[in-house]
Scaffold this active site. Sequence first.
Site, PDB file in Angstrom:
ATOM      1  N   SER A 210      72.672  79.818 -60.776  1.00 40.87           N
ATOM      2  CA  SER A 210      71.504  80.620 -61.448  1.00 40.87           C
ATOM      3  C   SER A 210      70.216  80.050 -60.849  1.00 40.87           C
ATOM      4  O   SER A 210      70.336  78.860 -60.273  1.00 40.87           O
ATOM      5  CB  SER A 210      71.592  80.150 -62.878  1.00 40.87           C
ATOM      6  OG  SER A 210      70.396  80.447 -63.588  1.00 40.87           O
TER       7      SER A 210
ATOM      8  N   TYR B  51      72.199  73.982 -69.776  1.00 42.60           N
ATOM      9  CA  TYR B  51      72.430  74.937 -68.839  1.00 42.60           C
ATOM     10  C   TYR B  51      71.733  74.658 -67.267  1.00 42.60           C
ATOM     11  O   TYR B  51      72.540  74.777 -66.279  1.00 42.60           O
ATOM     12  CB  TYR B  51      71.532  76.284 -69.136  1.00 42.60           C
ATOM     13  CG  TYR B  51      71.882  77.693 -68.619  1.00 42.60           C
ATOM     14  CD1 TYR B  51      73.052  78.173 -68.817  1.00 42.60           C
ATOM     15  CD2 TYR B  51      71.124  78.121 -67.659  1.00 42.60           C
ATOM     16  CE1 TYR B  51      73.395  79.399 -68.224  1.00 42.60           C
ATOM     17  CE2 TYR B  51      71.465  79.156 -66.743  1.00 42.60           C
ATOM     18  CZ  TYR B  51      72.633  79.772 -67.106  1.00 42.60           C
ATOM     19  OH  TYR B  51      72.716  80.902 -66.609  1.00 42.60           O
TER      20      TYR B  51
HETATM   21  P1  NAD Z   1      78.525  87.334 -70.101  1.00 42.35           P
HETATM   22  O1  NAD Z   1      78.468  86.864 -71.662  1.00 42.35           O
HETATM   23  O2  NAD Z   1      78.362  88.804 -70.013  1.00 42.35           O
HETATM   24  O3  NAD Z   1      79.888  87.062 -69.584  1.00 42.35           O
HETATM   25  C1  NAD Z   1      80.386  85.757 -69.625  1.00 42.35           C
HETATM   26  C2  NAD Z   1      81.784  85.754 -69.268  1.00 42.35           C
HETATM   27  O4  NAD Z   1      82.322  84.172 -69.498  1.00 42.35           O
HETATM   28  C3  NAD Z   1      82.588  86.684 -70.286  1.00 42.35           C
HETATM   29  O5  NAD Z   1      83.797  87.081 -69.688  1.00 42.35           O
HETATM   30  C4  NAD Z   1      83.049  85.484 -71.351  1.00 42.35           C
HETATM   31  O6  NAD Z   1      84.294  85.841 -71.873  1.00 42.35           O
HETATM   32  C5  NAD Z   1      83.665  84.414 -70.581  1.00 42.35           C
HETATM   33  N1  NAD Z   1      83.524  83.056 -70.943  1.00 42.35           N
HETATM   34  C6  NAD Z   1      82.634  82.531 -71.948  1.00 42.35           C
HETATM   35  N2  NAD Z   1      83.192  81.351 -72.093  1.00 42.35           N
HETATM   36  C7  NAD Z   1      84.547  81.214 -71.779  1.00 42.35           C
HETATM   37  C8  NAD Z   1      85.551  80.270 -71.491  1.00 42.35           C
HETATM   38  N3  NAD Z   1      85.424  79.229 -72.523  1.00 42.35           N
HETATM   39  N4  NAD Z   1      86.654  80.562 -71.112  1.00 42.35           N
HETATM   40  C9  NAD Z   1      86.935  81.600 -70.309  1.00 42.35           C
HETATM   41  N5  NAD Z   1      86.026  82.406 -70.163  1.00 42.35           N
HETATM   42  C10 NAD Z   1      84.674  82.359 -70.797  1.00 42.35           C
HETATM   43  O7  NAD Z   1      77.585  86.392 -69.314  1.00 42.35           O
HETATM   44  P2  NAD Z   1      76.805  86.711 -67.718  1.00 42.35           P
HETATM   45  O8  NAD Z   1      75.441  87.007 -67.829  1.00 42.35           O
HETATM   46  O9  NAD Z   1      77.806  87.880 -67.119  1.00 42.35           O
HETATM   47  O10 NAD Z   1      77.071  85.213 -67.168  1.00 42.35           O
HETATM   48  C11 NAD Z   1      78.149  85.164 -66.224  1.00 42.35           C
HETATM   49  C12 NAD Z   1      77.541  83.948 -65.412  1.00 42.35           C
HETATM   50  O11 NAD Z   1      76.330  84.382 -64.827  1.00 42.35           O
HETATM   51  C13 NAD Z   1      77.481  82.726 -66.127  1.00 42.35           C
HETATM   52  O12 NAD Z   1      77.764  81.564 -65.419  1.00 42.35           O
HETATM   53  C14 NAD Z   1      75.857  82.761 -66.337  1.00 42.35           C
HETATM   54  O13 NAD Z   1      75.314  81.313 -66.635  1.00 42.35           O
HETATM   55  C15 NAD Z   1      75.455  83.304 -64.946  1.00 42.35           C
HETATM   56  N6  NAD Z   1      74.141  83.764 -64.851  1.00 42.35           N
HETATM   57  C16 NAD Z   1      73.834  84.900 -65.797  1.00 42.35           C
HETATM   58  C17 NAD Z   1      72.415  85.204 -65.521  1.00 42.35           C
HETATM   59  C18 NAD Z   1      71.903  86.471 -66.319  1.00 42.35           C
HETATM   60  O14 NAD Z   1      70.791  86.469 -66.434  1.00 42.35           O
HETATM   61  N7  NAD Z   1      72.721  87.082 -67.235  1.00 42.35           N
HETATM   62  C19 NAD Z   1      71.479  84.681 -64.778  1.00 42.35           C
HETATM   63  C20 NAD Z   1      72.139  83.566 -63.990  1.00 42.35           C
HETATM   64  C21 NAD Z   1      73.228  83.122 -64.054  1.00 42.35           C
END
Ligand code: NAD
Length: 256
Positions: free
Chosen positions: A138, A151
Amino acid sequence: MLKGKTALVTGSTSGIGLGIAKALAAQGANIVMNGFGDVEGPKAEIAALGVKVAYHGADMSKPTEIEAMVAFAAEQFGRIDILVNNAGIQHVARIENFPVDRWDAIIAINMSSAFHATRAALPAMQAAGWGRIINVASVHGLVASAEKSAYVTAKHGVIGLTKVTALENATTGITCNAICPGWVLTPLVQKQVDAKAAALGISNDEAKNQLLGEKEPSLQFTTPEELGALAVFFCSPAGNNVRGVAWNMDGGWVAQ
Ligand code: NAD
């Protein structure tokens, strides 16, 4: 380009993980999905791209389940060629109010899981002489925001792990890199939009604009499709010597 290869994408039932899984599948890679919530819908979306899809429901906070998932992927498809460590959660609170169980969960799911999946997947990649490990970190792996202690700590750690993994395999065909998105409008961020709208008594659209305005100069969300295309680049021959980078795709967030 990735026909015959297998990609394990953690947290691929939703958001960025699903976007990356679909981008890799569009290049021909078979996919091992993981994550909670609806599985059948996302599985059908990936299968529609003409590849084989398997699912394992490992809880990424549990090292033994992560090991079982990597073994399952090898049983299904022979080996994991591409590992995308993506699963993640968020909790927002000042340090003095931060629930200890949320700290432990974020460190386990957002950081330690990448170590456990990597250590389990590496030996087969090393035997094959080729592999790609992509850690979804991130902008919070590069800079901080208030109220995101766990985080920010986890994501900085993931970037450290990315560099060590890249260095330990630098003379091989295995690369490891991190992707650092800014705001992406997934369920993880929608919760933060909803919280802002409720706290300030403003509309969903106003909350989104405020969120972007505070941090992201482009005033645009990055999309899972754009992040998927970056993951495909890391897997391409052009990415052969890209090792240990933390590549932000963030509308200029970190340039400030
Ligand atoms: P999201 O909530 O849409 O997806 C998260 C995924 O992780 C889902 O499939 C969920 O079921 C899975 N998950 C959560 N806990 C889990 C566990 N204990 N075991 C197995 N699976 C688990 O979120 P996202 O925004 O797509 O996030 C995905 C990644 O991207 C994360 O690492 C997040 O930190 C990172 N990220 C997101 C953003 C953003 O703006 N959305 C920005 C930077 C980084």
